[in-house]
Design a protein around this motif. Structure first.
Motif, PDB file in Angstrom:
ATOM      1  N   ARG A  17       0.781  -1.122   0.132  1.00 15.12           N
ATOM      2  CA  ARG A  17      -0.073  -0.028   0.151  1.00 15.12           C
ATOM      3  C   ARG A  17       0.982   1.475  -0.124  1.00 15.12           C
ATOM      4  O   ARG A  17       0.756   2.221  -0.846  1.00 15.12           O
ATOM      5  N   TRP A  18       1.973   1.258   0.814  1.00 15.95           N
ATOM      6  CA  TRP A  18       2.765   2.491   1.030  1.00 15.95           C
ATOM      7  C   TRP A  18       3.417   2.611  -0.087  1.00 15.95           C
ATOM      8  O   TRP A  18       3.740   3.823  -0.896  1.00 15.95           O
ATOM      9  N   SER A  19       3.845   1.420  -1.062  1.00 22.13           N
ATOM     10  CA  SER A  19       4.568   1.509  -2.340  1.00 22.13           C
ATOM     11  C   SER A  19       3.816   2.262  -3.328  1.00 22.13           C
ATOM     12  O   SER A  19       4.177   2.938  -4.077  1.00 22.13           O
ATOM     13  N   ILE A  41       1.357   4.440  -2.759  1.00 20.62           N
ATOM     14  CA  ILE A  41       1.192   5.928  -2.430  1.00 20.62           C
ATOM     15  C   ILE A  41       2.185   6.333  -3.022  1.00 20.62           C
ATOM     16  O   ILE A  41       2.377   7.630  -3.540  1.00 20.62           O
ATOM     17  N   ALA A  42       3.389   6.079  -2.551  1.00 22.84           N
ATOM     18  CA  ALA A  42       4.910   6.472  -3.176  1.00 22.84           C
ATOM     19  C   ALA A  42       4.683   6.794  -4.624  1.00 22.84           C
ATOM     20  O   ALA A  42       5.210   7.902  -5.223  1.00 22.84           O
ATOM     21  N   ARG A  55       4.297  11.937  -0.341  1.00 28.98           N
ATOM     22  CA  ARG A  55       5.569  11.074  -0.900  1.00 28.98           C
ATOM     23  C   ARG A  55       6.418  10.841   0.407  1.00 28.98           C
ATOM     24  O   ARG A  55       6.966   9.890   0.478  1.00 28.98           O
ATOM     25  N   GLN A  65       7.087   5.641   5.765  1.00 33.08           N
ATOM     26  CA  GLN A  65       6.613   4.185   6.197  1.00 33.08           C
ATOM     27  C   GLN A  65       7.629   2.814   5.573  1.00 33.08           C
ATOM     28  O   GLN A  65       7.623   1.863   6.190  1.00 33.08           O
ATOM     29  N   SER A 124       5.705  11.127   3.347  1.00 38.36           N
ATOM     30  CA  SER A 124       4.932  10.153   4.292  1.00 38.36           C
ATOM     31  C   SER A 124       5.189   8.662   4.044  1.00 38.36           C
ATOM     32  O   SER A 124       5.304   7.791   4.867  1.00 38.36           O
ATOM     33  N   ALA A 125       4.913   8.391   2.567  1.00 34.74           N
ATOM     34  CA  ALA A 125       5.027   7.079   2.392  1.00 34.74           C
ATOM     35  C   ALA A 125       6.308   6.541   2.368  1.00 34.74           C
ATOM     36  O   ALA A 125       6.562   5.371   2.749  1.00 34.74           O
ATOM     37  N   SER A 160       1.930   9.334  -5.791  1.00 34.33           N
ATOM     38  CA  SER A 160       2.346  10.794  -5.428  1.00 34.33           C
ATOM     39  C   SER A 160       3.462  11.342  -6.369  1.00 34.33           C
ATOM     40  O   SER A 160       3.503  12.430  -6.691  1.00 34.33           O
TER      41      SER A 160
END
Length: 360
Positions: free
Chosen positions: A1-3, A5-6, A32, A38, A34-35, A9
């Motif tokens: 999920r964070w990947s 979002i990165a 980006r 994480q 924030s991601a 963004s």
């Protein structure tokens, strides 16, 4: 999920920059950051946050600058650079006047810095100030984070702290904030362990570990494993405690290796950018050289063409002058001949006047 979002963004930033929307690009970079945090990519996160800070200064946008300082303080704190974190926090607080949410988050980071350096007075003062700030609209995630901070700093009674952590975990799950729920579970586990409820504490630790493992957050796994090892040791389970402690060290090495790999990747990227910049400079120099050569050739051709025009003009002038001279010479010769003829006739008439009369 964070990947994801990165990646999203980064695409947003590219589109915004192409359209010349600097503020939107800066906000995309904040997402980006924030991601990346994480994903434990602190070096790249710091680079992006510094870009946001520069954009905020260029646009004279105090809110952007404050948000950049907030992220930079988080990055510095995670890296153990507490003095750097403190400087970013103080600078951010000066910029965040009239921005209650940003102020609260900066003060929460200041609370963490106080805990990191063992300054309980600083931590308590920062948290108390954060709790006194009123938000215009409720932000459940931020309110729960404040509760957790209160749990860590201001609540001395382990049982009350455990109950507070339980409440926070339930509320976090209700709004789908799994990260905060895992954090609250681990905090509650520590308090229950202190109360002697080892079994439930270990269950909470395992639940938090499951989430962090699924999210691949190695540094948080290491923290929970440390707490689990302490709890197991207090319960007399020494072998299990040693195993948890070994696992914690392994996760720490994993997190450090990721950071090291990121640093190497960043250095390689910087080297490639440097090589590319050198190639671009060389290409520009070659283009300028070719342009200079082309201009020189054009100038030489122009000079030759001008010389040819001048030569042709001179030849024409010489020819014209020669023709004029010939015409004048012919005219003079004709006049000379006519004069000679007239003189010859006149002389004859003068010499023989009587014959002229008789002939008349």
């Amino acid at each position: 999920r964070w990947s994801e979002i990165a990646q999203l963004s980064a695409e947003t930033v590219a589109l915004a920059e192409a359209a010349g929307l600097e503020v939107l690009a800066a906000k995309g970079k904040l997402a980006r950051v924030s991601a990346l945090l994480q994903l434990e990519q602190a070096v790249e996160a710091q680079t992006v946050a510094l870009d946001v800070l520069a954009a905020g200064e260029r646009l004279n946008d105090r809110s952007l600058q404050a948000l950049a300082r907030l992220n930079l303080s988080s990055i510095a704190g995670r890296g153990g650079e507490v003095e750097s974190a403190r400087r970013h926090i103080e600078a951010g607080l000066e910029l965040a006047i009239g921005e209650p949410e940003i102020q609260i988050r900066l003060l929460l980071n200041k609370t963490l810095v106080g805990q990191a350096i063992g300054d309980s007075a600083m931590a308590s003062a920062a948290l108390s100030k954060a709790l006194s700030i009123q938000l215009p609209d409720p932000i459940p995630e931020l309110e729960q984070t404040l509760l957790l901070a209160r749990l860590s700093v201001l609540v001395d009674d382990p049982r009350a702290a455990a109950e507070l952590a339980k409440t926070v975990a339930a509320e976090a799950r209700a709004i789908g904030n799994s990260f905060l729920a895992a954090f609250a579970d681990a905090a509650r586990g520590k308090r229950l362990c202190a109360l002697g409820d080892t079994a439930e504490a270990l269950e909470l630790f395992d639940a938090a570990l499951a989430f962090y493992e699924q999210s691949d957050i190695a540094i948080e796994q290491a923290k929970v494993l440390d707490s689990k090892a302490i709890c197991l040791k207090s319960g007399g389970q020494l072998d299990a405690a040693f195993e948890a402690l070994s696992a914690a060290r392994s996760k720490e090495r994993q997190a450090n290796e990721r950071q090291r790999s990121e640093v190497i990747a960043s250095l390689n990227a910087a080297r490639r950018e440097s090589e590319l910049a050198t190639m671009i400079v060389e290409k520009e120099q070659r283009v300028r050289s070719l342009q200079t050569e082309a201009i020189a050739k054009q100038r030489n051709l122009l000079l030759w063409a001008l010389a040819a025009v001048v030569a042709i003009s001179l030849a024409a002038l010489v020819a014209l002058r020669a023709r004029s001279t010939a015409v004048r010479a012919a005219a003079l010769q004709g006049l000379q001949e006519a004069r000679s003829d007239m003189l010859a006739v006149a002389g004859h008439e003068i010499r023989n006047p009587i014959q002229g009369l008789m002939g008349a």
